[in-house]
Design a protein around this motif. Sequence first.
Motif, PDB file in Angstrom:
ATOM      1  N   ARG A 166       8.945  -0.309  -9.866  1.00 33.18           N
ATOM      2  CA  ARG A 166       8.042   0.625  -9.530  1.00 33.18           C
ATOM      3  C   ARG A 166       7.509   0.186  -8.046  1.00 33.18           C
ATOM      4  O   ARG A 166       7.252  -0.914  -7.639  1.00 33.18           O
ATOM      5  CB  ARG A 166       6.730   0.469 -10.201  1.00 33.18           C
ATOM      6  CG  ARG A 166       5.698   1.324 -10.084  1.00 33.18           C
ATOM      7  CD  ARG A 166       4.636   0.913 -11.063  1.00 33.18           C
ATOM      8  NE  ARG A 166       4.838   0.880 -12.231  1.00 33.18           N
ATOM      9  CZ  ARG A 166       3.920   0.320 -13.488  1.00 33.18           C
ATOM     10  NH1 ARG A 166       2.782  -0.291 -13.018  1.00 33.18           N
ATOM     11  NH2 ARG A 166       4.436   0.237 -14.786  1.00 33.18           N
ATOM     12  N   LEU A 167       7.484   1.323  -6.899  1.00 30.28           N
ATOM     13  CA  LEU A 167       6.833   1.088  -5.722  1.00 30.28           C
ATOM     14  C   LEU A 167       5.379   1.911  -5.807  1.00 30.28           C
ATOM     15  O   LEU A 167       5.375   3.121  -6.292  1.00 30.28           O
ATOM     16  CB  LEU A 167       7.602   1.626  -4.771  1.00 30.28           C
ATOM     17  CG  LEU A 167       9.170   1.047  -4.553  1.00 30.28           C
ATOM     18  CD1 LEU A 167       9.931   1.449  -3.421  1.00 30.28           C
ATOM     19  CD2 LEU A 167       8.803  -0.589  -4.384  1.00 30.28           C
TER      20      LEU A 167
ATOM     21  N   TYR B 171       3.009  12.055  -5.541  1.00 25.51           N
ATOM     22  CA  TYR B 171       2.510  11.963  -4.203  1.00 25.51           C
ATOM     23  C   TYR B 171       1.158  12.526  -4.569  1.00 25.51           C
ATOM     24  O   TYR B 171       0.846  13.591  -5.082  1.00 25.51           O
ATOM     25  CB  TYR B 171       3.359  12.704  -3.376  1.00 25.51           C
ATOM     26  CG  TYR B 171       2.778  12.985  -1.945  1.00 25.51           C
ATOM     27  CD1 TYR B 171       3.053  11.875  -1.323  1.00 25.51           C
ATOM     28  CD2 TYR B 171       1.765  13.780  -1.471  1.00 25.51           C
ATOM     29  CE1 TYR B 171       2.411  11.831   0.081  1.00 25.51           C
ATOM     30  CE2 TYR B 171       1.277  13.956  -0.183  1.00 25.51           C
ATOM     31  CZ  TYR B 171       1.511  12.985   0.660  1.00 25.51           C
ATOM     32  OH  TYR B 171       1.096  12.962   1.987  1.00 25.51           O
ATOM     33  N   GLY B 172       0.330  11.859  -4.013  1.00 27.33           N
ATOM     34  CA  GLY B 172      -1.042  12.256  -3.960  1.00 27.33           C
ATOM     35  C   GLY B 172      -1.943  12.254  -2.422  1.00 27.33           C
ATOM     36  O   GLY B 172      -1.387  11.576  -1.496  1.00 27.33           O
TER      37      GLY B 172
ATOM     38  N   TRP C 242      -1.044   8.701  -0.850  1.00 25.42           N
ATOM     39  CA  TRP C 242      -0.118   7.652  -1.447  1.00 25.42           C
ATOM     40  C   TRP C 242       1.067   8.206  -2.228  1.00 25.42           C
ATOM     41  O   TRP C 242       1.146   9.475  -2.598  1.00 25.42           O
ATOM     42  CB  TRP C 242      -1.136   6.827  -2.205  1.00 25.42           C
ATOM     43  CG  TRP C 242      -1.695   7.624  -3.504  1.00 25.42           C
ATOM     44  CD1 TRP C 242      -1.237   7.883  -4.886  1.00 25.42           C
ATOM     45  CD2 TRP C 242      -2.991   8.452  -3.550  1.00 25.42           C
ATOM     46  NE1 TRP C 242      -2.033   8.813  -5.507  1.00 25.42           N
ATOM     47  CE2 TRP C 242      -3.066   9.200  -4.763  1.00 25.42           C
ATOM     48  CE3 TRP C 242      -3.681   8.739  -2.388  1.00 25.42           C
ATOM     49  CZ2 TRP C 242      -3.896  10.079  -5.095  1.00 25.42           C
ATOM     50  CZ3 TRP C 242      -4.855   9.432  -2.651  1.00 25.42           C
ATOM     51  CH2 TRP C 242      -4.987  10.316  -4.006  1.00 25.42           C
ATOM     52  N   PHE C 243       1.813   7.189  -2.680  1.00 23.71           N
ATOM     53  CA  PHE C 243       3.067   7.615  -3.369  1.00 23.71           C
ATOM     54  C   PHE C 243       3.371   6.794  -4.626  1.00 23.71           C
ATOM     55  O   PHE C 243       2.590   5.638  -4.487  1.00 23.71           O
ATOM     56  CB  PHE C 243       4.120   7.983  -2.797  1.00 23.71           C
ATOM     57  CG  PHE C 243       4.786   6.677  -2.263  1.00 23.71           C
ATOM     58  CD1 PHE C 243       5.920   5.943  -2.975  1.00 23.71           C
ATOM     59  CD2 PHE C 243       4.404   6.306  -0.914  1.00 23.71           C
ATOM     60  CE1 PHE C 243       6.430   4.695  -2.416  1.00 23.71           C
ATOM     61  CE2 PHE C 243       5.011   5.192  -0.449  1.00 23.71           C
ATOM     62  CZ  PHE C 243       6.028   4.611  -1.277  1.00 23.71           C
ATOM     63  N   ARG C 244       3.939   7.267  -5.659  1.00 21.86           N
ATOM     64  CA  ARG C 244       4.382   6.100  -6.795  1.00 21.86           C
ATOM     65  C   ARG C 244       5.750   6.506  -7.121  1.00 21.86           C
ATOM     66  O   ARG C 244       5.865   7.678  -7.363  1.00 21.86           O
ATOM     67  CB  ARG C 244       3.356   6.156  -7.854  1.00 21.86           C
ATOM     68  CG  ARG C 244       3.934   5.221  -9.058  1.00 21.86           C
ATOM     69  CD  ARG C 244       2.686   5.212 -10.065  1.00 21.86           C
ATOM     70  NE  ARG C 244       3.108   4.851 -11.453  1.00 21.86           N
ATOM     71  CZ  ARG C 244       2.504   4.003 -12.359  1.00 21.86           C
ATOM     72  NH1 ARG C 244       1.299   3.925 -12.052  1.00 21.86           N
ATOM     73  NH2 ARG C 244       3.075   3.814 -13.561  1.00 21.86           N
ATOM     74  N   LEU C 245       6.735   5.626  -6.973  1.00 23.77           N
ATOM     75  CA  LEU C 245       8.158   5.594  -7.439  1.00 23.77           C
ATOM     76  C   LEU C 245       8.451   5.006  -8.541  1.00 23.77           C
ATOM     77  O   LEU C 245       8.305   3.605  -8.378  1.00 23.77           O
ATOM     78  CB  LEU C 245       9.101   5.703  -6.152  1.00 23.77           C
ATOM     79  CG  LEU C 245      10.433   5.721  -6.468  1.00 23.77           C
ATOM     80  CD1 LEU C 245      10.699   7.117  -6.809  1.00 23.77           C
ATOM     81  CD2 LEU C 245      11.430   5.423  -5.142  1.00 23.77           C
TER      82      LEU C 245
END
Length: 823
Positions: free
Chosen positions: A209-210, A779-780, A814-817
């Motif tokens: 998780r990033l 993505y936010g 921000w993003f979350r992968l």
Amino acid sequence: MRNLVWTIALLVSGLVVSATAPAAETEPIDLNAATLAEIQALPVSRTLARAIWEHRQYVDWYFDVTDLVDVPGMTPEDLAVLRPLVRIVPVTIDEEDQRKDDLFYKFEWWEGAEGTDEALVELYKDLALYPVNVNRARIVDLQNLQNVSPIDAVAIEKHRLRVGEIANTSALRRADGLSGWGYSNARTFLSYTDPEEIDDSFHGAWSLRLDTSPWFTETDDLLRDDRDPQQGTNDNWFDRLDLEDPDPAIYQKLRIRRGRNLEAGGEMNRALGSQQTLDSVKGYVSVQDLELGPVAVDKLLVGSFSISWGQGVVMENTDFRSSRKSGYGFGKRYDGILGDLSRGQEYELRGIASEARLGPVRALGFFSDVDRDAVLNADGSVNRLIRLDPRVTNDQLEEAGLRPMIDQLHERTWGGNVRVESGGNWIGVGGYESRYDRFFDPKWDPRDPTDKNPLVADDDEDNLVAQDNEYFASYKSPGKYRRVYGADFQYVLENLALQGEYAELDLGKNPLKIGSNPSALVLNAFLQYENLNFLVLWRDYDLEFDNPYQRSFSNYERFKGTVLEDYFRLEDPLYGFLYTNSVQPQAERGVYFSTRYRMSEKLTGIVEWDSWRRQGDMSMYYRAVGRLEYRFLFPLRLKIRHKLQSREEDNFLDASIFENVETRMDLEYRLSRFDQLKLFLGLSHTQWPPRGRLQGTPGASGAAPIQGNNAQPASAWGVWYTHNFPSGRIKIDGAFMAYDGFLWFFEKSTFRVVDGSAFRWFAEITDRLSDRMTVRFRYGRENTLRNTNIDVRQFNEPVLDPIDADNVKQDRSWFRLQADYNF
């Protein structure tokens, strides 16, 4: 010449015969194994051939030729042509893969949760994939399942003893006393027979998780606060650590399991903006279900572990806090030992732990040897344990004129719990002792000018308030140790469950005289019917009961309302993390009540009521929440939540009183294929006494600061949408909201808290690349409205520049992968 003529004649005759002979029959191709090229060779259009192949790859296997009618573009004429040319060879689907497919949506919800017991989430995933045989499960195993109450667990056990064996879910549902809510949750984790063959192969799960999701508003303000406001240098940690574009949070874990007896795992974690290479590196190896003569070793673990028992008064080591954690419903507390792969770092236990049984006696035991982050006094003693976020380096702290905090305390801890069990009832005793290489001393005695506190900028008696007693009462060790001991019990009678735990912190007084040392007590009673339940809980925590591993029920965290929350009064804002990241419960004394009533299939109501005193200053708090869910039609649901909360409502002489009223409404429209549309509206109003000396507009360019207001309204609205594509493997989620004021919400399953005025949106795509690989990307972005912050008074000192904050928009994205792979 003659030979040449004969050769040509034979070739010509062979060609004629081959041309006139009937074509040899070709074997039909297997649609579950054919390549794209083989399918395109069939007498259909290339578009239809690709659709046939994509249906198998991304939707489902073919079980019969008639399944071709589900392929987009397929006509009856095409099906008639294909029927004699294709065949279906059944595909053997691995039972584990099938359960993963069936439970994918639950895994996604569990994995997305932040701030929860991540070790417990891993247990739920394991139990969902490899369900425990209900005919062999112990009551504590059943009670540890999500949303399964002690009454449900005892009802299942009694039903099994009565009928001899529970054969299926229908037989499980007939258990007397098992609630519908408990049944619907338990069946996910239960099987009814042992597997015919023990699978000794290795299975596992890997996750990466990033995440660059911004900090909560409270943390962001702390990092941006001026370290020396008297000088107005605007020296802050946000700039010192260059956090305008911080390095993303990285979390990676790997779990491996062999059969049902051997398990191992490891994790690496670095928080958002952390200055460390890694904040935590954990690993463990666990052996389960060993028989050593009359002793049954349920678990033997070496490495990082989490352990808890009772009501969490003595022991529950986690870096995360959950308000009003009762042990029921979604506030489940695991009873026992689990391998720890969570993102927690400060309260990690690392060493050896075991759980064993001998007849009716169950015992937990552990030993841990770790280093802790801590705030040090000038004499080298420890003021408090601290969890920094982001975690800085000791060099950066010393450069800022502070003492080192990282890994400054060495702790060796051992302890455990022993209980006698009988039919869901038990009584137990337990405790722990931590040995340190330093003394603990809060260093706060306003009567002694030589006892200077290193945290507070001005700790003279005139600036102290009553609630600061909670900090005065921090642990001052009689030696280089801390010792906590206690007792817990559970008693189940028909549809009533009684639980409790009492503990004391050893300060050198007589341990045999109950109450001679600081103590903490939790008692609860849970009454359950088929569609109705009641919970009553009493807690009473002494101010001096300072146990870093306490995670029992409370509304607020320790140091709420004290000087540690007002970081502008501290020597450095970084000390504010003592409150911001506090996970211990505040010293409270009060009663909590909740009930859930499913009045009909369409209407469900929940009521919570809480009244308590804060032990630091004896302030009286009140909180009441009512929730109603009404299902107009099967896909349409209306959820209403109304909250009233106050502090010292009738004491108008107290400047810290407040009253908060909050209403939230959700309208959910559940569409086909698990699609969902949700509309949200939230309104809130907080009021406190007017402060005349702070009233008025300080300048002509903006409104009065919040310190001069006596009310703060807030409002928010939003739209959420979820769409699952026909393949069942791709999903998109998105939301848009606007808020003005304080707002809490769930961004999917991620809890967020914001404050201000802004527009906020996010979009996420989830793609199951294969049966074993899933990728999610979110993505936010948040667009804040312009805000003017002007303060002509800077701590009552004249200033040349009255601008005390940026008059700019602070837009951020921000993003979350996240990638998950199972094998």
